[in-house]
Design a protein around this motif. Structure first.
Motif, PDB file in Angstrom:
ATOM      1  N   ILE A   1     -32.962  19.395  11.670  1.00  0.00           N
ATOM      2  CA  ILE A   1     -33.728  19.504  12.905  1.00  0.00           C
ATOM      3  C   ILE A   1     -33.613  18.188  13.664  1.00  0.00           C
ATOM      4  O   ILE A   1     -33.969  17.124  13.155  1.00  0.00           O
ATOM      5  CB  ILE A   1     -35.221  19.806  12.636  1.00  0.00           C
ATOM      6  CG1 ILE A   1     -35.386  21.200  12.043  1.00  0.00           C
ATOM      7  CG2 ILE A   1     -36.036  19.664  13.911  1.00  0.00           C
ATOM      8  CD1 ILE A   1     -35.080  22.326  12.997  1.00  0.00           C
ATOM      9  N   GLY A   2     -33.076  18.240  14.861  1.00  0.00           N
ATOM     10  CA  GLY A   2     -33.037  17.088  15.746  1.00  0.00           C
ATOM     11  C   GLY A   2     -33.563  17.533  17.088  1.00  0.00           C
ATOM     12  O   GLY A   2     -34.580  18.217  17.178  1.00  0.00           O
ATOM     13  N   GLU A   3     -32.886  17.154  18.133  1.00  0.00           N
ATOM     14  CA  GLU A   3     -33.237  17.700  19.430  1.00  0.00           C
ATOM     15  C   GLU A   3     -32.715  19.137  19.500  1.00  0.00           C
ATOM     16  O   GLU A   3     -31.599  19.418  19.060  1.00  0.00           O
ATOM     17  CB  GLU A   3     -32.618  16.857  20.547  1.00  0.00           C
ATOM     18  CG  GLU A   3     -33.226  15.468  20.656  1.00  0.00           C
ATOM     19  CD  GLU A   3     -34.720  15.516  20.935  1.00  0.00           C
ATOM     20  OE1 GLU A   3     -35.164  16.376  21.706  1.00  0.00           O
ATOM     21  OE2 GLU A   3     -35.448  14.692  20.358  1.00  0.00           O
ATOM     22  N   CYS A   4     -33.523  20.024  20.024  1.00  0.00           N
ATOM     23  CA  CYS A   4     -33.121  21.432  20.079  1.00  0.00           C
ATOM     24  C   CYS A   4     -31.873  21.585  20.946  1.00  0.00           C
ATOM     25  O   CYS A   4     -31.740  20.936  21.974  1.00  0.00           O
ATOM     26  CB  CYS A   4     -34.242  22.285  20.657  1.00  0.00           C
ATOM     27  SG  CYS A   4     -35.701  22.341  19.621  1.00  0.00           S
ATOM     28  N   PRO A   5     -30.962  22.444  20.552  1.00  0.00           N
ATOM     29  CA  PRO A   5     -29.779  22.675  21.377  1.00  0.00           C
ATOM     30  C   PRO A   5     -30.148  23.411  22.658  1.00  0.00           C
ATOM     31  O   PRO A   5     -31.208  24.020  22.762  1.00  0.00           O
ATOM     32  CB  PRO A   5     -28.896  23.554  20.481  1.00  0.00           C
ATOM     33  CG  PRO A   5     -29.870  24.259  19.582  1.00  0.00           C
ATOM     34  CD  PRO A   5     -30.973  23.274  19.338  1.00  0.00           C
ATOM     35  N   THR A   6     -29.262  23.307  23.610  1.00  0.00           N
ATOM     36  CA  THR A   6     -29.485  24.042  24.849  1.00  0.00           C
ATOM     37  C   THR A   6     -29.409  25.534  24.596  1.00  0.00           C
ATOM     38  O   THR A   6     -28.771  25.988  23.650  1.00  0.00           O
ATOM     39  CB  THR A   6     -28.433  23.657  25.905  1.00  0.00           C
ATOM     40  OG1 THR A   6     -27.126  23.895  25.369  1.00  0.00           O
ATOM     41  CG2 THR A   6     -28.551  22.190  26.292  1.00  0.00           C
ATOM     42  N   ARG A   7     -30.085  26.300  25.422  1.00  0.00           N
ATOM     43  CA  ARG A   7     -30.075  27.751  25.323  1.00  0.00           C
ATOM     44  C   ARG A   7     -29.186  28.302  26.435  1.00  0.00           C
ATOM     45  O   ARG A   7     -28.908  27.618  27.430  1.00  0.00           O
ATOM     46  CB  ARG A   7     -31.497  28.331  25.452  1.00  0.00           C
ATOM     47  CG  ARG A   7     -32.548  27.656  24.587  1.00  0.00           C
ATOM     48  CD  ARG A   7     -32.101  27.416  23.168  1.00  0.00           C
ATOM     49  NE  ARG A   7     -31.689  28.638  22.491  1.00  0.00           N
ATOM     50  CZ  ARG A   7     -31.000  28.653  21.367  1.00  0.00           C
ATOM     51  NH1 ARG A   7     -30.610  27.536  20.794  1.00  0.00           N
ATOM     52  NH2 ARG A   7     -30.675  29.800  20.814  1.00  0.00           N
ATOM     53  N   THR A   8     -28.738  29.525  26.282  1.00  0.00           N
ATOM     54  CA  THR A   8     -27.856  30.153  27.266  1.00  0.00           C
ATOM     55  C   THR A   8     -28.600  31.267  27.998  1.00  0.00           C
ATOM     56  O   THR A   8     -29.262  32.092  27.371  1.00  0.00           O
ATOM     57  CB  THR A   8     -26.603  30.732  26.591  1.00  0.00           C
ATOM     58  OG1 THR A   8     -25.910  29.678  25.903  1.00  0.00           O
ATOM     59  CG2 THR A   8     -25.666  31.343  27.620  1.00  0.00           C
ATOM     60  N   ILE A   9     -28.467  31.261  29.322  1.00  0.00           N
ATOM     61  CA  ILE A   9     -29.023  32.323  30.165  1.00  0.00           C
ATOM     62  C   ILE A   9     -27.845  33.138  30.698  1.00  0.00           C
ATOM     63  O   ILE A   9     -27.068  32.658  31.528  1.00  0.00           O
ATOM     64  CB  ILE A   9     -29.834  31.758  31.349  1.00  0.00           C
ATOM     65  CG1 ILE A   9     -30.824  30.690  30.882  1.00  0.00           C
ATOM     66  CG2 ILE A   9     -30.521  32.903  32.092  1.00  0.00           C
ATOM     67  CD1 ILE A   9     -31.949  31.205  30.029  1.00  0.00           C
TER      68      ILE A   9
END
Length: 222
Positions: free
Chosen positions: A83-91
């Motif tokens: 767990i680090g910074e959350c990855p980007t999500r895709t829209i």
């Protein structure tokens, strides 16, 4: 420092001659003397299913133990995640018309991210039930505010019908807006009818959650 809430997902793949009666995921920070967090996976997932753990705030490397129980037998599988910074999500987004003809129906399709217009178009395509990997897309961060709007600018027949929809999925492939979706853990979170009258505006706003990608679509007949 606490990181933004993150969700970890994994695919459960097994073969068993007897039904699995219980599935448990246990996890803790590697090397910690703290007890494992225990997550009972309910209902028991079929082999090949994607499992999403509850949101986790504390960054670090985690030990993961997945336990399957069946009649008279127990199987454990060890793994780990970070767990680090959350990855980007895709829209993902798709603006389509069911039947293209010469009638001049116009629907404006727009998406804002944190108040900034990302998509603004009246152009439609034909791929209404295409898998999301064939749609257009942009990225967003957990906590971003998304606002999705359709505006039936002109109903050529006065009988325009269809809808705008927002779905979530833990994956980035497969169909979402069909009876039996193939995208992992696909779920409708909003659906609103388009039409039949000119000037009909539909709007849906949401916050991007960890562990989820989103599919925003509109489809209509003229």
């Amino acid at each position: 420092m606490a990181a933004s809430n993150c969700n970890i997902s994994f695919e459960l793949d097994y073969a068993s001659s007897t039904p699995i009666t219980e599935a448990i995921a246990s996890y803790k920070i590697s090397g910690s003397t703290d007890p494992y967090e225990v997550y009972v996976i309910d209902p028991v997932p079929a082999s090949g299913s994607t499992v999403v753990l509850p949101s986790i705030e504390t960054p670090g490397k985690y030990d993961l133990m997945v336990t399957l129980h069946s009649k008279g037998a127990t199987t454990n599988k060890k793994s780990f995640f970070h767990i680090g910074e959350c990855p980007t999500r895709t829209i993902f987004w798709n603006h389509s018309v069911f039947i293209r003809d010469k009638l001049d129906t116009v629907v404006n399709f727009s998406i804002k991210k944190n108040g900034v217009i990302i998509v603004d178009t009246t152009e439609t395509g034909l791929g209404y039930i295409d898998p999301i990997e064939k749609w257009k897309s942009f990225t967003a961060e957990v906590g971003d505010q998304i606002e999705f709007t359709t505006n039936l600018i002109k109903s050529a027949t006065g009988k325009t019908s269809g809808g705008m929809f927002t779905c979530t999925t833990t994956g980035k492939t497969g169909t979402v807006n069909v009876v039996n979706p193939t995208a992992p853990n696909a779920l409708f979170i909003d659906y609103q009818h388009i039409g039949p009258d000119s000037g009909t505006i539909r709007n849906f706003a949401f916050t991007v959650d960890p562990g989820l990608n989103y599919a925003l679509g509109a489809g209509y007949t003229q």
